[in-house]
Design a protein around this motif. Sequence first.
Motif: not given
Lengths: 162, 757
Positions: B33-36, B104-107, B204-209, B274-280
């Motif tokens: 998503l944009p800005g993720m 943590v979440a970062a750009v 990927v999770a996104a909250w709306d207003s 925010v997107k979270v994806m696992t590593t091997s």
Amino acid sequence: MAKIPITLQINRERHEALVEPDRTLLDVLRSDLGLTGTKTNCLDAECGVCTVLVDGLAVNSCLYLAVVAQDRAITTIEGLAPAGTLHPLQRAFVESGAVQCGYCIPGMILAAKAYLDDHPQPSEAQIREALAGNLCRCTGYQKIVDAVLAAANCMTAEKVAL
Amino acid sequence: MSGASRVVSRSLARIDAPGKVTGTAVYAADFALPGMLYGKIFRSAEPHARLVRLDTTRAAAIAGVRAVISAADGPDVRYGAAVKDEPVFASDIVRYVGQPVAAVAAVTLEAAEAALAAIEAVCEPLPRVLDLAAALAPGAPLVHEGWQTYTAIPILQRDGNVCNRARIVVGDVERGWAEADQVFEHRFTTAMVHQGYTEPRAAVAAWDSSGQVTVWSNTQLPFDVQATLADILAIAPSKVRVIVPGVGGGFGGKLRVGVEHFAALLARRAGRPVKVMTTSEEELTAAYPRQGTIIELKTGVTLDGRLTARQGRIYFDTGAFAGSGPGVASVATMVLAGPYRTPNLHLEGYAVYTNKTNCGSYRAPSGPQANFAVESQMDIIADALGIDPLELRLRNIVREGDEGPTGQVLSAVGLEECLRRAAEAIGWRDRRPAPGRGKGLAIGWWTTTGGSSGVYVKINPDGTVALNTGAVEIGTAALTGAAQVLAEALGVDLADVTVVSGDTFSTPFDFGAQGSRTAFAVGNACRAAAAELQRKLFALAAAQLGAPEEALALHDKHVVGPGGRVSLAELARQSQVAGGGMIAHGTFIAPATAYDTKRVEGHVYPAFHSPSFHAHAVDLSVDAETGEVAIHKYVVAQDVGFALNPTYIEGQIEGGVAQGLGQTLSEEIVYRDGRVLNANLTDYKMPTTLDVPRVESILVEHPGRVGPFGAKGVGEPPNIEPPAAVANAIAAAVGARISSLPITAEKIVLTQRAGSG
């Protein structure tokens, strides 16, 4: 890290990009160019889902630096056949029932493409050797090998017809 | 079914294949998503320790970091399928290497990784429970001191490190031992293994207003994840929307909430997607793998090979949290009984806590482990009694009308046909064709899991059909199978059907992609919807055709009457003009399977619904020097009830065998001192094109009473028998009986040396 301007030839189109020297081709393809047909998984060149063609050779784009791809011809699954058409390999994978979850399939097809370009009439054992770097957890490989054999026959027949 | 089928039983190409071969299909791992932002998990480095200090201040100060969360940020909630024992983040105690402690979440991913490196955790070690023996020893340290305070399914039998003991008791095993001429006792072990899906778990999770969160994830159970997320986020389920874009394999490993909650919590904190994806590495240290087990099996037989009694105990190393363990331990007792007539049974499954990763469900949970013990021992018994292993099985297998272990009455039992055809195809008469070469057999049974399914089916004004289902396509082609059932019922082509699936907001409920149920249950829901559509179509067509509804039929995309016909497209158009569209809601729930409640205790799966039966046969050689196994031929005869799409059933069989051979010969998550030694795909050895033989599939069809056209669940069964079939063939080839998985070349050589020494 200072960024480097590079020019990539991807699917016969020119792309300008500004990348850190340690950026992988996979990351640039997926994150910068939105070409998510090239898949991501182990990032360690063990599973093969990130396979693309660089100057006709199959490479693991997860360990291939974007800067090294400068001026080389890169083919991803999106560029294998003109939009709306299927390459004989793609058609064979559909018709042979070789696709299950499908996540390994773009890499599998491109690895097969690279091999068939040099070995138009391979044996089953040769195909298995050529695809040994591409893991598939769904199919047991049988229908994938069958699809590549079918595609090889089809491509050879098309050449003869020409 | 009258006449030839139009769509079902044909090997038509799956409906989602073109998108998958062209790279246009979007998987959860591809979703953005944009800005993720990018989320990462900070994990415990200790197997069991008191977390005395957690400092995230340096991490939060790193450029680009937008959120850092830990247990201190709440919520103080525990979740779990059978026992609510797992916190989102460890607070005071960490219980395995890999347990989430902070996120943590970062750009950028790089900034997120830098933030992880800047987090400081100080731990004081606690006594470790590193394997089953340690967990079950008298006075063992408890993995959960507070286990009694956890909410759990009431019937579970819990005690300290045991988070369930499931039991089946039939007759009296003491009487069975007395009636036996010989009693055999053996112990088997199996290793922890990973599902090995090629797509990492991703969300990927996104909250709306309005305070609604939308999560795009590759879960197999969107509605279960919706409910769990609502609990964790302390909001109403209707405020959680889970959408499954596409799944790159699951095999049970993507059932339960995995990374979705981290994405949602980080996104709430950061105010950005925010997107979270696992590593091997995360997959092999902190996912939901198949439990390692210890199995003790004692079986009594008469000299003519009749089973008189069986006592079995299977212990599941389920890791730091119960996960699927309590249910898996239950199912295991059904597998320990085997598809055999045995008058006296005493079978127990134990799910046991240890300081390892939380184990879960993997294709036919408990099946390969329990079947490995049962079918290995059947061959040992056959050899000891001088009875051919095929003959010993034929003397004991269940047949039509027999009782299952808990008293369910078995019907559509195609086992004998499977067994005979598999044996025939492998050339059983010549069981040891050359030195170092041998053949093995193994048989089993399995369930078609229940749970409800709903579908909306709409006929479009062009006559095509839209199927809207809450089910998830994880690769099996189950939704192609369901679409075939729908097309058949409506008299249209498969190409006319399009599918929308897996969205908790807009699709009807579905119990999810688990237990070999999707084509079965969604297929039946499609039949119900088609029946409803037929009523509506006939009501609309009757006046136009001047015929009563009873005289109408659906045929070739038309409603046909005695004097004429009208197309589905025309009727759909008319319905749009005056009736709000031609749409139906179809539902299905498998009828309960009756069983004897007095026979079970602590059991969450006391009957196998619409059970399937299967036989595997393998012909292999063992290298005399290296112990390496070369498989010449592998045959599976599986009673699928009715083959909705033979090609993709073969695909399930070929893939299930390949996974099974990995578990049999090479795969193991190796723990030492509570740490995984091989958390990468170089050292975790899954089969490649060079390792998997061709598999001959024999589809046996004894139609069941419930499934669409008699179909039974087909996805999980092929994964069950490979360990036992291969172990039996190795024993036939070189006389080495290997009772622990994986059967590495090294084990074969060492066992042979021990035998000859």
